[in-house]
Design a protein around this motif. Structure first.
Motif, PDB file in Angstrom:
ATOM      1  N   ILE A  77      60.890  33.848  60.523  1.00 17.73           N
ATOM      2  CA  ILE A  77      60.957  33.137  61.798  1.00 17.73           C
ATOM      3  C   ILE A  77      59.704  32.291  61.933  1.00 17.73           C
ATOM      4  CG2 ILE A  77      61.121  33.352  64.303  1.00 17.73           C
ATOM      5  CD1 ILE A  77      62.314  36.175  63.815  1.00 17.73           C
ATOM      6  N   ILE A  78      59.897  30.999  62.176  1.00 16.79           N
ATOM      7  CA  ILE A  78      58.795  30.063  62.362  1.00 16.79           C
ATOM      8  C   ILE A  78      58.934  29.480  63.758  1.00 16.79           C
ATOM      9  CG2 ILE A  78      57.709  27.945  61.530  1.00 16.79           C
ATOM     10  CD1 ILE A  78      59.257  28.491  58.854  1.00 16.79           C
ATOM     11  N   GLU A  79      57.865  29.552  64.545  1.00 18.07           N
ATOM     12  CA  GLU A  79      57.897  28.996  65.896  1.00 18.07           C
ATOM     13  C   GLU A  79      56.651  28.170  66.145  1.00 18.07           C
ATOM     14  OE1 GLU A  79      58.267  32.245  68.659  1.00 18.07           O
ATOM     15  OE2 GLU A  79      60.408  32.447  68.293  1.00 18.07           O
ATOM     16  N   VAL A  80      56.835  27.053  66.856  1.00 14.18           N
ATOM     17  CA  VAL A  80      55.711  26.256  67.332  1.00 14.18           C
ATOM     18  C   VAL A  80      55.669  26.440  68.835  1.00 14.18           C
ATOM     19  CG1 VAL A  80      54.734  23.949  67.563  1.00 14.18           C
ATOM     20  CG2 VAL A  80      55.932  24.586  65.463  1.00 14.18           C
ATOM     21  N   LEU A  81      54.535  26.927  69.322  1.00 14.45           N
ATOM     22  CA  LEU A  81      54.323  27.099  70.747  1.00 14.45           C
ATOM     23  C   LEU A  81      53.209  26.158  71.186  1.00 14.45           C
ATOM     24  CD1 LEU A  81      55.818  29.753  69.904  1.00 14.45           C
ATOM     25  CD2 LEU A  81      54.634  30.841  71.767  1.00 14.45           C
ATOM     26  N   ASN A  82      52.858  26.190  72.448  1.00 17.11           N
ATOM     27  CA  ASN A  82      51.853  25.285  72.976  1.00 17.11           C
ATOM     28  C   ASN A  82      50.467  25.484  72.369  1.00 17.11           C
ATOM     29  OD1 ASN A  82      53.734  24.085  74.627  1.00 17.11           O
ATOM     30  ND2 ASN A  82      53.336  25.469  76.325  1.00 17.11           N
ATOM     31  N   ASP A  83      50.199  26.660  71.856  1.00 17.89           N
ATOM     32  CA  ASP A  83      48.850  26.917  71.328  1.00 17.89           C
ATOM     33  C   ASP A  83      48.782  27.015  69.809  1.00 17.89           C
ATOM     34  OD1 ASP A  83      50.238  29.293  71.232  1.00 17.89           O
ATOM     35  OD2 ASP A  83      48.564  30.538  71.880  1.00 17.89           O
ATOM     36  N   GLY A  84      49.932  26.983  69.112  1.00 15.64           N
ATOM     37  CA  GLY A  84      49.867  27.060  67.662  1.00 15.64           C
ATOM     38  C   GLY A  84      51.189  27.368  66.990  1.00 15.64           C
ATOM     39  N   LEU A  85      51.070  27.727  65.711  1.00 17.47           N
ATOM     40  CA  LEU A  85      52.217  28.050  64.872  1.00 17.47           C
ATOM     41  C   LEU A  85      52.289  29.560  64.715  1.00 17.47           C
ATOM     42  CD1 LEU A  85      54.421  26.902  62.902  1.00 17.47           C
ATOM     43  CD2 LEU A  85      52.702  27.071  61.118  1.00 17.47           C
ATOM     44  N   TYR A  86      53.486  30.126  64.897  1.00 13.85           N
ATOM     45  CA  TYR A  86      53.688  31.568  64.819  1.00 13.85           C
ATOM     46  C   TYR A  86      54.717  31.866  63.733  1.00 13.85           C
ATOM     47  CZ  TYR A  86      51.100  32.039  69.160  1.00 13.85           C
ATOM     48  OH  TYR A  86      50.115  32.023  70.096  1.00 13.85           O
ATOM     49  N   ILE A  87      54.428  32.886  62.922  1.00 19.13           N
ATOM     50  CA  ILE A  87      55.290  33.234  61.798  1.00 19.13           C
ATOM     51  C   ILE A  87      55.528  34.730  61.797  1.00 19.13           C
ATOM     52  CG2 ILE A  87      55.495  33.235  59.280  1.00 19.13           C
ATOM     53  CD1 ILE A  87      53.432  30.894  59.408  1.00 19.13           C
ATOM     54  N   ARG A  88      56.771  35.115  61.545  1.00 21.25           N
ATOM     55  CA  ARG A  88      57.104  36.535  61.421  1.00 21.25           C
ATOM     56  C   ARG A  88      58.117  36.713  60.307  1.00 21.25           C
ATOM     57  NH1 ARG A  88      60.096  40.601  65.394  1.00 21.25           N
ATOM     58  NH2 ARG A  88      59.625  42.474  64.231  1.00 21.25           N
ATOM     59  N   PHE A  89      57.803  37.591  59.368  1.00 26.57           N
ATOM     60  CA  PHE A  89      58.686  37.891  58.246  1.00 26.57           C
ATOM     61  C   PHE A  89      59.293  39.264  58.516  1.00 26.57           C
ATOM     62  CE2 PHE A  89      58.843  36.707  53.490  1.00 26.57           C
ATOM     63  CZ  PHE A  89      60.174  37.035  53.436  1.00 26.57           C
ATOM     64  N   VAL A  90      60.493  39.277  59.079  1.00 25.39           N
ATOM     65  CA  VAL A  90      61.184  40.510  59.455  1.00 25.39           C
ATOM     66  C   VAL A  90      61.805  41.102  58.196  1.00 25.39           C
ATOM     67  CG1 VAL A  90      63.050  41.431  60.889  1.00 25.39           C
ATOM     68  CG2 VAL A  90      61.677  39.517  61.723  1.00 25.39           C
ATOM     69  N   PRO A  91      61.735  42.357  57.903  1.00 22.83           N
ATOM     70  CA  PRO A  91      61.219  43.502  58.651  1.00 22.83           C
ATOM     71  C   PRO A  91      59.791  43.890  58.282  1.00 22.83           C
ATOM     72  CG  PRO A  91      62.506  44.313  56.820  1.00 22.83           C
ATOM     73  CD  PRO A  91      62.518  42.802  56.731  1.00 22.83           C
ATOM     74  N   PHE A  92      59.073  43.033  57.572  1.00 23.99           N
ATOM     75  CA  PHE A  92      57.754  43.392  57.073  1.00 23.99           C
ATOM     76  C   PHE A  92      56.633  43.210  58.090  1.00 23.99           C
ATOM     77  CE2 PHE A  92      60.387  41.827  53.560  1.00 23.99           C
ATOM     78  CZ  PHE A  92      60.554  43.021  52.892  1.00 23.99           C
ATOM     79  N   HIS A  93      56.753  42.220  58.969  1.00 24.91           N
ATOM     80  CA  HIS A  93      55.750  42.000  60.007  1.00 24.91           C
ATOM     81  C   HIS A  93      56.278  42.553  61.322  1.00 24.91           C
ATOM     82  CE1 HIS A  93      54.346  38.213  57.656  1.00 24.91           C
ATOM     83  NE2 HIS A  93      53.847  39.313  57.133  1.00 24.91           N
ATOM     84  N   PHE A  94      55.480  43.358  61.973  1.00 25.17           N
ATOM     85  CA  PHE A  94      55.887  43.907  63.262  1.00 25.17           C
ATOM     86  C   PHE A  94      55.543  42.953  64.404  1.00 25.17           C
ATOM     87  CE2 PHE A  94      55.255  47.712  60.597  1.00 25.17           C
ATOM     88  CZ  PHE A  94      56.552  48.163  60.618  1.00 25.17           C
TER      89      PHE A  94
END
Length: 171
Positions: A77-94
């Motif tokens: 999952i890659i998301e761009v929010l107002n303060d930066g870039l957020y990444i989560r690799f499910v199920p490895f990142h909580f």
């Protein structure tokens, strides 16, 4: 799963490579064979067959749980929010890994070889200390941070770059 508000851009990727599927389903197929032969048909497998309890445990883990986790739940999952870039690799990142705009010095859209540069797909660090988050493909965004470089694999590098630019312009 934490939800972000004010999401400017969101991309969810799932594994699509044949090799990924083969590496997961090959051991699962063997576990099912072992389970059916020994537990259902009553025919021990091998010269020194494992006890039935061990067979059932291995079948449950590598025949059911592992394939479901790796093929059914794996996603980047890659998301761009107002303060930066957020990444989560499910199920490895909580939690989401965050790369704030204040820490990003430069970013650009790139085409790269995951095998040559990082040794494969997933979350990896190469010998130069560069990190990658990718699940398939060879396109991405390279972030140059204060202390290191991070590559984020994406199927839509131009859209991701435009979202990063849009948010940075509004700050």
């Amino acid at each position: 799963m934490e939800k972000h508000t004010n999401v400017v851009y969101r991309e969810t990727q799932r594994p699509r490579q044949i090799l990924w599927w083969v590496l997961i389903l090959l051991p699962a197929t063997f576990m099912w064979y072992w389970f059916i032969q020994q537990i259902i048909n009553g025919v021990p497998v091998g010269n020194k067959p494992a006890p039935d309890v061990v067979t059932i445990i291995f079948w449950a883990i590598f025949g059911i749980v592992f394939p479901v986790f790796m093929l059914g739940l794996s996603k980047l999952i890659i998301e761009v929010l107002n303060d930066g870039l957020y990444i989560r690799f499910v199920p490895f990142h909580f939690k989401y890994k965050q790369y704030l705009f204040k820490d990003i010095r430069h970013y650009e859209s790139i085409t790269y070889s995951p095998l040559k540069r990082f040794g494969g797909w997933g979350t990896r660090i190469n010998f130069k200390g560069e990190m990658v988050y990718n699940i398939n493909g060879k396109k991405g965004i390279e972030l140059r941070l204060r202390n290191n470089t991070v590559v984020v694999g994406t199927r839509k590098p131009d859209e991701l770059k435009k979202a990063l630019e849009l948010v940075q312009r509004t700050q």
